[in-house]
Design a protein around this motif. Structure first.
Motif, PDB file in Angstrom:
ATOM      1  N   LEU A 186       5.222   7.064  -2.263  1.00  0.00           N
ATOM      2  CA  LEU A 186       5.962   6.341  -1.238  1.00  0.00           C
ATOM      3  C   LEU A 186       5.160   5.128  -0.797  1.00  0.00           C
ATOM      4  N   HIS A 187       5.795   3.959  -0.766  1.00  0.00           N
ATOM      5  CA  HIS A 187       5.108   2.740  -0.371  1.00  0.00           C
ATOM      6  C   HIS A 187       5.604   2.235   0.991  1.00  0.00           C
ATOM      7  N   MET A 188       4.757   1.491   1.632  1.00  0.00           N
ATOM      8  CA  MET A 188       5.048   1.040   2.988  1.00  0.00           C
ATOM      9  C   MET A 188       6.158  -0.002   3.030  1.00  0.00           C
ATOM     10  N   ARG A 189       6.579  -0.503   1.883  1.00  0.00           N
ATOM     11  CA  ARG A 189       7.697  -1.443   1.873  1.00  0.00           C
ATOM     12  C   ARG A 189       9.015  -0.764   2.261  1.00  0.00           C
ATOM     13  N   LYS A 190       9.014   0.576   2.295  1.00  0.00           N
ATOM     14  CA  LYS A 190      10.205   1.302   2.731  1.00  0.00           C
ATOM     15  C   LYS A 190      10.363   1.270   4.249  1.00  0.00           C
ATOM     16  N   PHE A 191       9.364   0.745   4.961  1.00  0.00           N
ATOM     17  CA  PHE A 191       9.397   0.736   6.422  1.00  0.00           C
ATOM     18  C   PHE A 191       9.381  -0.711   6.929  1.00  0.00           C
ATOM     19  N   SER A 244       0.835  -1.200   0.000  1.00  0.00           N
ATOM     20  CA  SER A 244       0.000   0.000   0.000  1.00  0.00           C
ATOM     21  C   SER A 244       0.869   1.248   0.000  1.00  0.00           C
ATOM     22  N   SER A 245       0.298   2.339  -0.496  1.00  0.00           N
ATOM     23  CA  SER A 245       1.026   3.602  -0.481  1.00  0.00           C
ATOM     24  C   SER A 245       0.923   4.236   0.897  1.00  0.00           C
ATOM     25  N   PHE A 246       1.728   5.256   1.140  1.00  0.00           N
ATOM     26  CA  PHE A 246       1.707   5.939   2.429  1.00  0.00           C
ATOM     27  C   PHE A 246       0.343   6.601   2.659  1.00  0.00           C
ATOM     28  N   LEU A 247      -0.220   7.184   1.613  1.00  0.00           N
ATOM     29  CA  LEU A 247      -1.527   7.827   1.755  1.00  0.00           C
ATOM     30  C   LEU A 247      -2.630   6.802   1.999  1.00  0.00           C
ATOM     31  N   GLU A 248      -2.520   5.644   1.393  1.00  0.00           N
ATOM     32  CA  GLU A 248      -3.491   4.578   1.668  1.00  0.00           C
ATOM     33  C   GLU A 248      -3.400   4.135   3.119  1.00  0.00           C
ATOM     34  N   MET A 249      -2.197   4.109   3.658  1.00  0.00           N
ATOM     35  CA  MET A 249      -2.021   3.785   5.073  1.00  0.00           C
ATOM     36  C   MET A 249      -2.706   4.836   5.950  1.00  0.00           C
ATOM     37  N   LEU A 250      -2.585   6.127   5.566  1.00  0.00           N
ATOM     38  CA  LEU A 250      -3.264   7.179   6.322  1.00  0.00           C
ATOM     39  C   LEU A 250      -4.779   7.065   6.194  1.00  0.00           C
ATOM     40  N   ASP A 251      -5.253   6.585   5.047  1.00  0.00           N
ATOM     41  CA  ASP A 251      -6.683   6.329   4.894  1.00  0.00           C
ATOM     42  C   ASP A 251      -7.146   5.266   5.889  1.00  0.00           C
ATOM     43  N   VAL A 252      -6.335   4.239   6.061  1.00  0.00           N
ATOM     44  CA  VAL A 252      -6.650   3.176   7.030  1.00  0.00           C
ATOM     45  C   VAL A 252      -6.687   3.759   8.442  1.00  0.00           C
ATOM     46  N   LEU A 253      -5.710   4.627   8.756  1.00  0.00           N
ATOM     47  CA  LEU A 253      -5.688   5.282  10.071  1.00  0.00           C
ATOM     48  C   LEU A 253      -6.966   6.084  10.288  1.00  0.00           C
ATOM     49  N   ASN A 254      -7.353   6.878   9.297  1.00  0.00           N
ATOM     50  CA  ASN A 254      -8.547   7.705   9.450  1.00  0.00           C
ATOM     51  C   ASN A 254      -9.818   6.866   9.586  1.00  0.00           C
ATOM     52  N   GLU A 255      -9.884   5.763   8.876  1.00  0.00           N
ATOM     53  CA  GLU A 255     -11.033   4.865   9.013  1.00  0.00           C
ATOM     54  C   GLU A 255     -11.104   4.309  10.434  1.00  0.00           C
ATOM     55  N   GLN A 256      -9.928   3.969  10.966  1.00  0.00           N
ATOM     56  CA  GLN A 256      -9.859   3.464  12.340  1.00  0.00           C
ATOM     57  C   GLN A 256     -10.296   4.534  13.337  1.00  0.00           C
ATOM     58  N   LEU A 257      -9.835   5.777  13.124  1.00  0.00           N
ATOM     59  CA  LEU A 257     -10.199   6.879  14.028  1.00  0.00           C
ATOM     60  C   LEU A 257     -11.701   7.172  13.969  1.00  0.00           C
ATOM     61  N   ILE A 258     -12.259   7.173  12.761  1.00  0.00           N
ATOM     62  CA  ILE A 258     -13.693   7.433  12.612  1.00  0.00           C
ATOM     63  C   ILE A 258     -14.516   6.343  13.296  1.00  0.00           C
ATOM     64  N   ASN A 259     -14.089   5.089  13.144  1.00  0.00           N
ATOM     65  CA  ASN A 259     -14.799   3.975  13.784  1.00  0.00           C
ATOM     66  C   ASN A 259     -14.737   4.069  15.305  1.00  0.00           C
ATOM     67  N   ASP A 260     -13.647   4.707  15.808  1.00  0.00           N
ATOM     68  CA  ASP A 260     -13.495   4.884  17.258  1.00  0.00           C
ATOM     69  C   ASP A 260     -14.166   6.170  17.751  1.00  0.00           C
ATOM     70  N   GLY A 261     -14.840   6.890  16.840  1.00  0.00           N
ATOM     71  CA  GLY A 261     -15.521   8.118  17.217  1.00  0.00           C
ATOM     72  C   GLY A 261     -14.598   9.301  17.405  1.00  0.00           C
ATOM     73  N   LYS A 262     -13.424   9.265  16.775  1.00  0.00           N
ATOM     74  CA  LYS A 262     -12.446  10.339  16.901  1.00  0.00           C
ATOM     75  C   LYS A 262     -12.320  11.093  15.579  1.00  0.00           C
ATOM     76  N   GLU A 263     -11.733  12.294  15.656  1.00  0.00           N
ATOM     77  CA  GLU A 263     -11.552  13.094  14.445  1.00  0.00           C
ATOM     78  C   GLU A 263     -10.435  12.521  13.577  1.00  0.00           C
ATOM     79  N   PRO A 264     -10.665  12.426  12.273  1.00  0.00           N
ATOM     80  CA  PRO A 264      -9.608  11.945  11.383  1.00  0.00           C
ATOM     81  C   PRO A 264      -8.481  12.963  11.261  1.00  0.00           C
ATOM     82  N   VAL A 265      -7.358  12.503  10.761  1.00  0.00           N
ATOM     83  CA  VAL A 265      -6.207  13.375  10.534  1.00  0.00           C
ATOM     84  C   VAL A 265      -6.404  14.107   9.206  1.00  0.00           C
TER      85      VAL A 265
END
Length: 251
Positions: free
Chosen positions: A90-95, A35-56
């Motif tokens: 940027l892809h997550m394989r760099k990390f 996945s790309s770095f932005l796709e990873m941030l999309d996953v983070l925001n989905e997680q935050l929204i599901n937890d009732g928190k504000e997305p980044v």
């Protein structure tokens, strides 16, 4: 073969330009290295929204390395630890698995934070507007070879025109200088006969606007060139200096 990794994110959160900001830490599991770095941030925001928190909040548009909107400072580098790419490339394989990744907005007086990782980059638009127009004959369509241009000049002009105005140069510079951006925009026209008519006025106006908007001075550390996703050369800064000094001498 790509695998899934677990990471820790330290993300800068700031509610507005006049608010104090701070890093917040998030854990993400089973992130595909494909996945790309932005796709990873999309996953983070989905997680935050599901937890009732504000997305980044973060900027993005084309996600193809063309528009320059994805302006993120990742682990101490504009657009991340890879070279000659934008954040969306940027892809997550760099990390590595278990990595802690620090994500910040651009840090420059010319780019005030709007919210979280989003900054106001209108300053670059204002510098471009200061450059003004190019005088051309708007009559019939001329032949492509009507104005002969030496290939070396055409190549240099095209290299300078590759600048996407993302702001990585100013973010990388210890002085917050926008000289690489301004020099690329001046060079792409100064090298061509179509851009010579307003060359002197353009160089003076764009430099003056850059200074007015709070960008710092260039001290030739070349961090801008090293971090530029389009590998814009600092030789353009030398060309801008020549154009600017020439215009001042004519005055």
């Amino acid at each position: 073969m790509d695998k899934n990794i677990n990471i820790t994110l330290k993300v800068w959160r700031q509610r507005g330009p006049k608010e104090k900001g701070a890093f917040e830490t998030y854990k993400l599991q089973n992130i595909s290295q494909g996945s790309s770095f932005l796709e990873m941030l999309d996953v983070l925001n989905e997680q935050l929204i599901n937890d009732g928190k504000e997305p980044v909040f973060f900027d993005h548009d084309c996600r193809e390395g063309i528009c320059g909107m994805c302006s993120l400072y990742i682990d101490g580098h504009p657009h991340g630890p890879d070279t000659e790419i934008t954040t969306c490339q940027l892809h997550m394989r760099k990390f590595r698995d278990g990595a802690t990744i620090t994500v910040e907005p651009w840090r420059s007086a010319g780019f005030p934070v709007i919210r979280d990782l989003t900054v106001d980059r209108q300053a670059y638009d204002k510098i471009m507007q200061a450059g003004g127009f190019v005088s051309v004959n708007t009559g019939g369509v001329p032949d492509a070879n009507a104005i002969p241009i030496p290939k070396d000049k055409a190549d240099l002009a095209m290299d300078a025109a590759a600048c996407i105005g993302c702001g990585a140069c100013a973010a990388a510079c210890k002085n917050g200088s926008a000289m690489l951006f301004v020099s690329a925009k001046v060079s792409q026209l100064a090298l061509l006969p179509q851009g010579r008519i307003e060359a002197a006025r353009r160089a003076k106006a764009m430099v003056a606007r850059m200074d007015e908007l709070g960008f710092g001075n260039c001290t030739n550390t070349r961090a801008c060139e090293a971090e530029c996703p389009k590998a814009i050369s600092v030789t353009n800064i030398a060309r801008l200096n020549r154009e600017f000094l020439s215009a001042k001498l004519k005055d």
